[in-house]
Every structure is written in C-alpha cells, then in structure tokens.
Design a protein around this motif. Structure first.
Motif, PDB file in Angstrom:
ATOM      1  N   THR A  26     -40.210  77.562  28.583  1.00 58.12           N
ATOM      2  CA  THR A  26     -40.263  77.482  30.042  1.00 58.12           C
ATOM      3  C   THR A  26     -41.516  76.725  30.483  1.00 58.12           C
ATOM      4  N   GLU A  27     -41.559  76.354  31.751  1.00 55.91           N
ATOM      5  CA  GLU A  27     -42.737  75.659  32.263  1.00 55.91           C
ATOM      6  C   GLU A  27     -43.985  76.530  32.172  1.00 55.91           C
ATOM      7  N   GLN A  28     -43.834  77.826  32.382  1.00 57.46           N
ATOM      8  CA  GLN A  28     -44.973  78.725  32.260  1.00 57.46           C
ATOM      9  C   GLN A  28     -45.486  78.765  30.819  1.00 57.46           C
ATOM     10  N   GLN A  29     -44.554  78.797  29.869  1.00 58.63           N
ATOM     11  CA  GLN A  29     -44.957  78.792  28.467  1.00 58.63           C
ATOM     12  C   GLN A  29     -45.632  77.479  28.084  1.00 58.63           C
ATOM     13  N   ILE A  30     -45.089  76.367  28.575  1.00 60.90           N
ATOM     14  CA  ILE A  30     -45.680  75.059  28.280  1.00 60.90           C
ATOM     15  C   ILE A  30     -47.095  74.969  28.838  1.00 60.90           C
ATOM     16  N   MET A  31     -47.278  75.430  30.068  1.00 62.60           N
ATOM     17  CA  MET A  31     -48.613  75.387  30.670  1.00 62.60           C
ATOM     18  C   MET A  31     -49.585  76.291  29.904  1.00 62.60           C
ATOM     19  N   SER A  32     -49.118  77.461  29.512  1.00 65.09           N
ATOM     20  CA  SER A  32     -49.967  78.370  28.739  1.00 65.09           C
ATOM     21  C   SER A  32     -50.367  77.742  27.414  1.00 65.09           C
ATOM     22  N   LEU A  33     -49.405  77.095  26.753  1.00 70.08           N
ATOM     23  CA  LEU A  33     -49.699  76.429  25.486  1.00 70.08           C
ATOM     24  C   LEU A  33     -50.694  75.289  25.698  1.00 70.08           C
ATOM     25  N   ALA A  34     -50.528  74.510  26.758  1.00 67.30           N
ATOM     26  CA  ALA A  34     -51.437  73.390  27.037  1.00 67.30           C
ATOM     27  C   ALA A  34     -52.865  73.891  27.230  1.00 67.30           C
ATOM     28  N   ILE A  35     -53.025  74.998  27.945  1.00 72.91           N
ATOM     29  CA  ILE A  35     -54.361  75.572  28.147  1.00 72.91           C
ATOM     30  C   ILE A  35     -54.965  75.977  26.809  1.00 72.91           C
ATOM     31  N   ALA A  36     -54.149  76.621  25.965  1.00 77.12           N
ATOM     32  CA  ALA A  36     -54.640  77.057  24.651  1.00 77.12           C
ATOM     33  C   ALA A  36     -55.030  75.868  23.787  1.00 77.12           C
ATOM     34  N   LEU A  37     -54.259  74.791  23.845  1.00 75.48           N
ATOM     35  CA  LEU A  37     -54.563  73.612  23.041  1.00 75.48           C
ATOM     36  C   LEU A  37     -55.875  72.967  23.467  1.00 75.48           C
ATOM     37  N   GLU A  38     -56.101  72.901  24.780  1.00 79.71           N
ATOM     38  CA  GLU A  38     -57.361  72.326  25.260  1.00 79.71           C
ATOM     39  C   GLU A  38     -58.538  73.202  24.859  1.00 79.71           C
ATOM     40  N   GLN A 120     -60.620  62.494  12.419  1.00 78.88           N
ATOM     41  CA  GLN A 120     -59.898  63.677  12.870  1.00 78.88           C
ATOM     42  C   GLN A 120     -59.880  63.765  14.394  1.00 78.88           C
ATOM     43  N   ALA A 121     -60.975  63.358  15.030  1.00 78.50           N
ATOM     44  CA  ALA A 121     -61.032  63.374  16.494  1.00 78.50           C
ATOM     45  C   ALA A 121     -59.965  62.459  17.080  1.00 78.50           C
ATOM     46  N   GLU A 122     -59.762  61.286  16.491  1.00 77.06           N
ATOM     47  CA  GLU A 122     -58.736  60.370  16.976  1.00 77.06           C
ATOM     48  C   GLU A 122     -57.340  60.959  16.770  1.00 77.06           C
ATOM     49  N   ILE A 123     -57.127  61.638  15.631  1.00 75.92           N
ATOM     50  CA  ILE A 123     -55.833  62.277  15.367  1.00 75.92           C
ATOM     51  C   ILE A 123     -55.563  63.372  16.391  1.00 75.92           C
ATOM     52  N   MET A 124     -56.591  64.158  16.716  1.00 78.23           N
ATOM     53  CA  MET A 124     -56.430  65.229  17.697  1.00 78.23           C
ATOM     54  C   MET A 124     -56.032  64.676  19.059  1.00 78.23           C
ATOM     55  N   GLU A 125     -56.663  63.573  19.461  1.00 78.84           N
ATOM     56  CA  GLU A 125     -56.326  62.980  20.752  1.00 78.84           C
ATOM     57  C   GLU A 125     -54.897  62.435  20.741  1.00 78.84           C
ATOM     58  N   ALA A 126     -54.469  61.854  19.615  1.00 80.45           N
ATOM     59  CA  ALA A 126     -53.096  61.345  19.509  1.00 80.45           C
ATOM     60  C   ALA A 126     -52.090  62.494  19.576  1.00 80.45           C
ATOM     61  N   ALA A 153     -51.476  60.255  29.906  1.00 81.01           N
ATOM     62  CA  ALA A 153     -52.102  58.937  30.066  1.00 81.01           C
ATOM     63  C   ALA A 153     -53.584  58.994  29.704  1.00 81.01           C
ATOM     64  N   GLU A 154     -54.255  60.077  30.112  1.00 76.34           N
ATOM     65  CA  GLU A 154     -55.675  60.205  29.801  1.00 76.34           C
ATOM     66  C   GLU A 154     -55.905  60.369  28.303  1.00 76.34           C
ATOM     67  N   GLU A 155     -55.045  61.161  27.651  1.00 76.18           N
ATOM     68  CA  GLU A 155     -55.197  61.338  26.210  1.00 76.18           C
ATOM     69  C   GLU A 155     -54.953  60.022  25.479  1.00 76.18           C
ATOM     70  N   SER A 156     -54.033  59.211  26.012  1.00 75.15           N
ATOM     71  CA  SER A 156     -53.800  57.897  25.422  1.00 75.15           C
ATOM     72  C   SER A 156     -55.069  57.052  25.485  1.00 75.15           C
ATOM     73  N   ARG A 157     -55.764  57.131  26.626  1.00 71.84           N
ATOM     74  CA  ARG A 157     -57.024  56.399  26.743  1.00 71.84           C
ATOM     75  C   ARG A 157     -58.101  57.018  25.855  1.00 71.84           C
TER      76      ARG A 157
END
Length: 336
Positions: A26-38, A120-126, A153-157
């Motif tokens: 769900t969108e709530q799960q996706i947002m929660s996962l995105a926060i955890a990843l950051e 590894q930093a570049e891999i993480m951003e990709a 888009a920002e992660e791509s940059r």
C-alpha cells in the motif's frame, strides 16, 4: 485477520517470518519503507564517517554531506506521511520486502577500503533511484507520487553527485595521502605482526625440529615435536603481541586482531617445515623440509623488501643467514 491488514500493523512481517511483495504494498507501506531506507542510508554514511574520522578527514566530509542529503529526504517523507497517515510509521525494513539486496553490515567489512566504500556509496544511490522510480509508478496519490518522483530524480543526480562531492572534497593530493595512510595502517596492523610471527615460527622451531629429527630418525616423533613447537610458539607469540600495547597511541589497531595474526602466522611458519615429516621415509622428509625452510626464508626476505622497504640483499642476509645458523645448530645438536 487479513494478511494485508496484518502486514500494515506495527507488528511487521518480520515477526511472522513473512516477506512483503512490493507490487502489493500500500502507499502507507511504501512511504514507511522509504523513510526506513533513508534512515538506513544516513546511518551507513555516518558510520563510515565515524570509522574513518581519525585518518581520512576529507573522505569524512564527503560522507557527512551525503548523510545530510539522506536526512533531508527523510524529513520530507515524514512530513508528507504525517499529512496522509498520521503519526504512526509502520515498522517495515529492507529485509521485509522481497527482492531487496541485503547489505553487509559495515562492522563486518573491516578494515574499510576507501575505493570500495566510495563505490558502495554510488551503488546505494543507484538502489535508491530505482526504488523511488518504481514506487512512484505504484502510487495514485498525487502528492505522494510527486514526492517519490522528485526523490527518484534527485537520487539520479546523487549518483553523479557522489563523484562530484568526492571531487570537491577529495583532491588527487588527498587521495595519495589517504592511500599512503591506509598502506601505513595496513603495515602496522597486519604486516608487521604477521611478519614477526612468520619469522619467529619459521626460525625458532628449526632447532627443536631438526634436533629431534637427527636424534631419533623417527619421522612421526619428529612431526610431533615440530607440531608442539609450532603451536606452542603461536600461542606464546599471540599473547605477547596482544599484551604489548592496546594500539591507542601507536595506531597499531586492535590488540586482539594483532595477537591473532601474530599467533596464526607463527604457527604457520613452524608447521611449514614440520608437515614433511608425515612422510615415513626419513631422508625424503628431511630433504623436503630443508627445501621448505629455504622457501620460507626467501618469502620472509621478500615481505621485508616489499613492505618494510629493506634492501633485498640485506633482508636475505638477515633472514637466510640467521635461519641457516639456527638450522645448523639443530642438526648438530641432534646428531651429537
């Protein structure tokens, strides 16, 4: 209780041993996962910075800057999450979602190699860019989709920015200096204790081994004497090195690691010319053991030349002549 509602609860899929399918989140799960990843990425960058802080200040600035970028993303995600779903963020992590690559914990990657860490930093951003691009296509809420698309888009940059930040903070002179520091630390923490152990094990066990060989002409008894000498010397050297200093002032690293390296290499040095005595024929075993001794002493001389910058001729003189004298002493004592 339905599986979807159960997975959207704070209990998290990990408690059930289950794995979330990204295409069904769900969108709530996706947002929660995105926060955890950051949060995870910022933690990794800050951890890199802490581990490298003493010796690589320019690289530390690089990772602090990248951690700050991830914190900014997290704040934007949490702000929108509050507006849409309230204060309770779901406990969903990378390992809860099928298909995510599980990263090796930083503390298992010691010692840190600068080039590998930057790569590894570049891999993480990709990885982050791909996640946000896929997540944006999975959402229908306009604000969420816009934010996820912007972050993609920002992660791509940031993939290029990882290199850009490196160029800003890490000049060619800095890279050379850091690599010199890295080499010096490697020599202090691994090569020196390992070399000391190898020299001690290869040389100090020669006399008892060959004395036993020429006194008994029994290969099995000789093997037991050599085995005991090698293991005993390894244990002794391990404790001596570990207790010599804690590494805090000398920069020689963990005393436990140094002791383990020294003890292991001491035993290896002694076992090398002991193993031939598993051969029942005394003459064959002794000839092979002498050849191995010569190889061991030449390896030690090469290591001293390669890492300690000792002239090869001098290294050979110090190691080979000394080892030859000990070998001769053992043979003479055994044959007496």
């Amino acid at each position: 209780m339905a599986l979807d509602s159960l997975l959207s609860s704070p209990v998290s899929s990990r408690r059930l041993g289950a794995t979330l399918d990204f295409s069904r989140m769900t969108e709530q799960q996706i947002m929660s996962l995105a926060i955890a990843l950051e949060e995870e990425d910022a933690l990794i960058y800050n951890t890199y910075a802490e581990v490298l802080a003493t010796d690589y200040p320019d690289t530390v600035r690089l990772f602090r800057a990248m951690a700050a970028e991830e914190d900014g993303h997290r704040h934007r995600l949490i702000e929108l999450y509050r507006q849409r779903f309230g204060e309770r963020i779901l406990l969903i992590r990378r390992e809860d979602v099928r298909g995510f690559v599980r990263r090796k914990p930083v503390w298992l990657a010691q010692p840190l190699d600068l080039d590998k860490v930057r790569a590894q930093a570049e891999i993480m951003e990709a990885d982050s860019r791909r996640f946000y691009a896929q997540a944006a296509r999975r959402t229908s809420d306009a604000a969420i989709r816009q934010l996820l698309g912007d972050l993609a888009a920002e992660e791509s940059r940031h993939e290029a920015q990882a290199e850009t930040l490196g160029n800003r903070f890490i000049t060619a002179k800095t890279v050379h200096s850091e690599r010199q520091t890295q080499r010096r630390m490697f020599v202090l923490q691994y090569i020196q204790p390992g070399l000391a152990g190898l020299m001690d094990g290869s040389v100090s066990t020669l006399a008892p081994l060959f004395a036993a060989a020429f006194a008994t002409h029994n290969t099995w008894n000789t093997f037991l004497v050599g085995l005991a000498a090698a293991i005993g010397a390894g244990i002794s050297m391990a404790f001596a090195e570990a207790l010599s200093d804690d590494g805090a002032l000398t920069g020689r690293g963990s005393p436990v690691i140094r002791g383990a390296v020294t003890g292991l290499m001491t035993s290896v040095g002694g076992l090398g010319h002991t193993l031939p005595y598993l051969i029942p024929q005394f003459g064959v075993a002794t000839a092979l053991a002498i050849v191995i001794v010569a190889v061991e002493l030449m390896v030690i001389a090469w290591v001293r030349r390669r890492y300690m910058e000792t002239p090869f001729a001098l290294a050979v003189l110090q190691v080979v002549v000394g080892g030859g004298i000990v070998l001769a002493a053992g043979i003479l004592i055994g044959a007496a």
